[in-house]
Each structure stands twice: as C-alpha cells, then as structure tokens.
Design an enzyme around this catalytic site. Sequence first.
Site: not given
Length: 157
Positions: A14-15
């Site tokens: 994820h980010g």
Amino acid sequence: MSIVFSRIDDRLIHGQVMTTWVNLHNVEQIIVLNDRVAQDQTQKSILNMAAPPGIAVKVFPVEKFGQILKKTTITRRTMLLFTNSEDVLLAVKAGVPITELNVGGMRYHEGREKLTKSVAVTESELDAFKELLARNLEVTIQMVPNDERVLLEEVLK
C-alpha cells in the site's frame, strides 16, 4: 543474499510501504510470503498493480520459499513482506535468513490483543513473536521510517 528488509504489514502493498520503505532500502523486488495469498490469483494481480513501476512482485507459500532459497540465490535488493508473525517464524524455520524484522500494521479486531496502537495479536501470533525474539531476531515496531523505532521486547515487558 540480497534480502535488505523484512516487514509485517497486514495490508501488504500500500502507499506507505511503497513510498517510504521501498525507497529507503532501494528495494528492487517485493516477495510476499503467505500461503493464502499465494493461492489467490486476484490478490496477486492486485499486489502487482499496487507496486510502483520497476518493482517486481512475487508471491510464494512460506515453506516453499525456504526450499527455493536452498537452490536459488536472490540477486535483486529484496523486501520480504508478511501478514503475521507466524509466517515469519515458519520462514525462519524453513531457512529464510531474517535477522531483523520491522512490524508495521497488524490491525485490531475481535479476538486480538492490542500491543500498540498499530499492532494487535492473537495468542499464537504473540507466541511466534516470543520465539522470534528467543532466536535473537531484532523486532521493531515502526509504521514509517520517520516514526520512532520501538523494540518489541520492551513492549512485551
């Protein structure tokens, strides 16, 4: 061996993982070790799409990866990514050379005990962490590199 970083994050790619840890360690590939994800083609496709351009993503069952390492040398700068401490312990027992482990998120839900605001464990995950510590792994809790590193053994005291 080119394993440069090992992390538990139940959200996997994820980010935060991409923008901070990958850049910090100059990671060239991410290897996800999880038996369930390894069997899920949709999840594997999503992980590949979530990775930034130029970062290879591979997914293996935990014990199979230990067998692969006995025959194959990793040449790319590699991040190992896990969803829980039980898989990390299984990997270590299978011969995966992990000496340091970063723990990001293990979210709380019913049946889990909160250790910190970002880490909650089941009894068996807690036991796996204790065994990893007994095997002299340095286990730190840190969501992103700018956060303070917290030693798991201090949290468990």
